[in-house]
Design a protein around this motif. Structure first.
Motif: not given
Lengths: 461, 461
Positions: B195-214
Motif C-alpha cells: 500500500x505504501x510502496x506499490x512498486x518496491x523491489x522488496x528486500x530480505x527484511x520485508x520477506x523475513x517479516x512476511x515469513x515469520x508472520x505466516x
C-alpha cells in the motif's frame, strides 16, 4: 546405512577406450552420393587425421593418452550410485544403479569426448575448432575443452535456442568461446539462408553446414570441425563411462547388470554406458540393452535402416543408420538432445544385430518419471535423462511383478538445472503429448527412397 | 598422476556436529529491546523447541540423527579436491585444497542445514515451514528438504529476484514448494508495504517479516519459520563440512591446514568449514582463519560489534554481531548471498577473540579470480564462492613470495550455473567496482547508536 555411492580412485580410471567396431565386422562405412566408400583423405579437410584413424579403426582397445586422463581427472572417475530411495518408493526387488555424468563442468557426459577431440586436434597442429549446438550442452562442453587446451572455439548455436537459452551461451563465453546465432552473416550458407528466410528459427542442419563451411574455408588449414555425437570416434571416447561402471558394479558386489539403459539422441551417451556391456553380450552374457528415444522422434522404433545424410542440408557423407529421413523436423519437445533424425551407425548396427532393443517414451511419461526422481533421489535431471529414468522405472516395476532381483544400470547423462522450462509446463498441466502421425513419418522417409540401401552382414544374430 | 579427489565412504561420515559454543563461554545471547536475555520460550512460536535447545546448547559434540545422515548420504560425503591446476598456473609452492559443496541437489552448502531443520521440525510435529529467500539458494534448499520429508514449504522470495531469476523459482516448484514474490498480498505486513510502496523491489527484511508472520499466524500451531544462516544451530549443522575436510586432509597426508578460507554473508558456509579448525586453534594449533566479505558490504572489516536486529523491519531479537546497522542497503553486487548487514554472532565473537581475521574483496577482483578458476580448474563458481577463491589466490601468491609450502583449505560453497549474469557483465567490461563511502557507513551505523552495547568476555585473546 548401506553405501550408495561407489567411488573409484584416479588410479583406477580406465586406461583404454573400448572400440565396438572391432566386434562388429559388418558395420557399414560412410559412402558418398556416388555410392563409393568415403576414404580417410576425403575427410581430412573436416577432421584431423588422428581422429579419422580412430573413426575407421578396428582395434578393440585404444590407449587413452595420459594428458587426456589428466584433464578428465578434474571430475572423473564419476560415482556409480545406487538409486536406493527410488527402489524403496517403487517397492521393487530390483537393484538400480546409475552413473552420474552430471558432475562434469558442463553438467553432462559431453566433455568426455570434447576433451579428447580438442586434445587430438591440438596434437595435429590445429588452432581452432568450429561446431554447432542446439540446446547448448555440446557447445559448452567444447568451449570448456578448448579453454583448457588453449584452442580457439566458435559455436554456431541454433537461433531459437540462442534467444531462449541465454545461460548456455554465457557459459561458453566464460570459457572463452565465440558463440553466434545460426543462421549467421558469417558464412556464405548462413547469408543465403537469411536471404531466403530472414525470420527462420534455424536448425541443427543449418548450423552444421555453417560450422563445416567455416572450418574448411580457413585457408591456413588450422581449423577443423568437431561433432558431439553419432560418429564412431565420439562414441569410442564415451566408453569410459561403461568401463568405469563395470569396475564399480564389481565393488558393489554385482556380477553383471541384467539390464542396461541409456537415452539416445545421436547415440553417444547410450553407447558410452552400453558398448562395454555389448562386448560382454557378444561373448555370451545375458544382458538386455535398451536405447531409449522420444516417441516424437522415433527413428529406432519407427524409422528405417538406410543410408542417409547426417545433416538437413545434405553436406555430410551418407551414413548407414536408423533414420526418419534427413528432412524430418521433430516437434519442439523439451529434450532437445533427442531431436535428431538419425541414430549413430554403430548403435543402428547393434539394433540390426539384435544386440540392442530400442524403446520409445512420450515426454509426459518422462516428466512424471523425472518428478518421482526429484522427490526420491532428490536431484533434478535433464529432460533427455528422464527418458532413461522412465524406462528404468518401467523395468523396476516389471521386476516387482515378476518377483525378480534384477540389476538395472542406467546412465544419468546430465542435470536439468539449465532446462527447467519443461518442468514448469508439466507442473502447470501445459506439457504437450506428441505422437507422430503415420502420414508425416511416411512422407519424411519417402524423401530418401532413392538412397543406397543399407544391408549389414549379420554376424551376431 | 597424483590423486586430486579425496573421497570418504558413507561409513566415514561424521556422526556428530561440532558446537563452537562449548568453547566460546563469552558468546553473547540474543536480547529483547528491553535489554533482557531472550528465553527459549519466547522463541517457541517461531522455532520448534528441539532446535531452540540446539541454539542455546553448550554441548561440544551433538549427535547427528541417523535419519539425517541417510538423507545427506544422497550427496555426502562430498569430495575434498586438490586445486592442482590452479597451483600450477600460479606456480605456487602452496598446496590448495577445497571442499566441493557444489555437488548437492541445490548446488550449494545450504541443504546441509535445510535437511536438519526440516527433520527436527517434523519430529516436533510441525507440518509446514516458511522462509524467505533472496537470490534463491536457500529457498531451493529448504524446498528440497521439505519435499524429501513430506513437509509443506512456503518461500517468500524478494520480488526483484523473483522476477529476474525465474529458474530458482522453478526449482522450488519441482520440489513442491510454494514460492511467492515478496512483498505479497498474503500477509498483513506485505499488504501494508504494498500500500505504501506499490512498486518496491522488496528486500530480505520485508520477506523475513512476511515469513515469520505466516508462521506465527497459523492458529493450529503446526507451522514454523526456518532461517538459512546467522543462528547458532544453522552454523552447527554446517560443521559437517569442516569435520569431513579434517579426515580428508589426513588421507591426503596433511597434518593440518595453515590457512582456512570461506566467504561469509550470514556466516554459515564459512563456519561450516572453519569452526572445527577454530577448535584446534583454541587448543594451540597455528592456523590463520579468514572469513571473506564483499567490500560493498563490509560489516566485519568496517562495521561495529554491537547489538542489532537481524532484519530491517526490527522484528527479530537483538543479536550481538558485527553490523553495518540493520537499515543498511548494500549496492546490487552479484554475490546476493553476501548482501547482509550483519555477521553471525558466533563468527563475530570469534573475530572479537582474535581467532578469525576477516578480509574484504571487491567484486571485480572476485570475477577475475573466478575466470582464472574456470580456465584452470574448469568449473564455474558461484559469485559468493569467488570471494573465497580471490583470497586463496592472494595467499597462494604470498606463499610463493615467501617461498613457503603452505597448506590452504577453502570452501567451494556452490556452483554459478544459475548466476551467470555477473560473468557476462565482467566479460563485457560492464561490471561495477563498489566502494562504500565513509559518510554512508557512518549514517547507517548511527541509526543503532542507542542500542545496547556488546561487550564479550575475551577468553582466548
Amino acid at each position: 546405512m548401506s553405501e550408495i555411492k561407489i567411488n573409484l580412485s584416479e588410479k583406477e580410471m580406465p586406461r583404454q577406450w573400448y572400440n565396438l567396431n572391432a566386434d562388429m565386422p559388418g558395420c557399414l562405412p560412410p559412402i558418398g552420393p556416388d555410392g563409393k566408400v568415403i576414404s580417410p583423405d576425403q575427410l581430412a579437410a573436416v577432421f584431423p587425421m588422428n581422429l579419422i584413424e580412430q573413426e575407421v579403426s578396428r582395434e578393440r582397445w585404444i590407449d587413452i593418452p595420459e594428458e587426456i586422463l589428466e584433464i578428465l581427472a578434474r571430475w572423473r572417475p564419476v560415482p556409480l550410485r545406487r538409486a536406493k530411495y527410488l527402489e524403496e518408493y517403487l517397492k521393487t526387488p530390483a537393484r538400480i544403479y546409475y552413473k552420474d555424468e552430471s558432475v562434469s563442468p558442463g553438467g553432462s557426459h559431453k566433455p568426455n569426448t570434447a576433451v579428447a577431440q580438442a586434445w587430438y586436434n591440438k596434437k595435429f597442429g590445429i588452432k581452432k575448432l568450429t561446431t554447432e549446438t542446439g540446446a547448448g550442452q555440446w557447445g559448452t562442453a567444447l568451449a570448456f575443452a578448448c579453454s583448457l587446451l588453449g584452442l580457439e572455439c566458435k559455436v554456431f548455436m541454433v537461433r531459437v535456442s540462442f534467444d531462449q537459452k541465454p545461460m548456455r551461451k554465457l557459459m561458453m563465453h566464460v570459457w572463452g568461446a565465440k558463440c553466434v546465432a545460426s543462421p549467421s552473416h558469417e558464412t556464405h550458407f548462413g547469408k543465403e539462408v537469411l536471404k531466403r528466410m530472414p525470420d527462420t528459427p534455424g536448425s541443427l542442419g543449418i548450423a552444421i553446414s555453417e560450422a563445416i563451411e567455416e572450418a574448411v574455408g580457413d585457408k591456413s588449414g588450422q581449423t577443423r570441425y568437431s561433432l558431439g555425437s553419432v560418429l564412431n570416434h565420439v562414441l569410442l571416447h564415451q566408453t569410459i563411462i561403461g568401463l568405469e561402471a563395470k569396475k564399480q558394479l564389481k565393488i558393489a558386489g554385482e556380477k553383471k547388470p541384467d539390464i542396461v539403459i541409456g537415452c539416445a539422441g545421436g547415440g553417444s551417451n547410450f553407447a558410452g554406458i552400453a558398448f562395454p556391456f555389448v562386448h560382454d553380450k557378444i561373448n555370451g552374457e545375458k544382458i538386455e540393452i535398451i536405447p531409449v528415444e522420444s516417441s516424437s522422434c522415433p527413428k529406432m522404433t519407427r524409422g528405417i535402416f538406410a543410408y542417409d545424410f547426417g545433416d538437413m542440408a545434405g553436406m555430410t557423407p551418407l551414413l548407414a543408420m536408423y533414420t526418419l529421413g534427413h528432412q524430418f523436423v521433430p516437434p519442439p519437445i523439451h529434450a532437445g538432445g533427442l531431436r535428431y533424425h538419425g541414430m549413430a551407425p554403430m548403435v543402428s548396427h547393434g539394433i540390426e544385430e539384435g544386440l540392442l532393443t530400442p524403446r520409445s517414451v512420450d515426454q509426459v511419461q518422462c516428466y512424471e518419471s523425472a518428478m518421482i526422481w526429484a522427490k526420491t533421489e532428490g536431484f533434478i535431471c535433464a529432460p533427455e535423462t528422464s527418458h532413461a529414468i522412465a524406462v528404468t522405472i518401467e523395468e523396476a516395476k516389471k521386476a516387482k511383478e515378476e518377483g525378480k532381483e534384477k540389476v538395472i544400470l542406467f546412465n544419468y547423462s546430465g542435470h536439468g538445472l539449465m532446462d527447467l522450462a519443461g518442468y514448469e509446463k508439466y507442473l502447470t498441466g501445459k506439457l504437450e503429448r506428441y505422437s507422430l502421425p503415420d502420414g508425416e513419418l511416411k512422407k519424411s522417409i519417402k524423401a530418401i527412397e532413392g538412397f543406397p540401401k543399407a544391408h549389414t552382414k549379420k554376424a551376431h544374430k
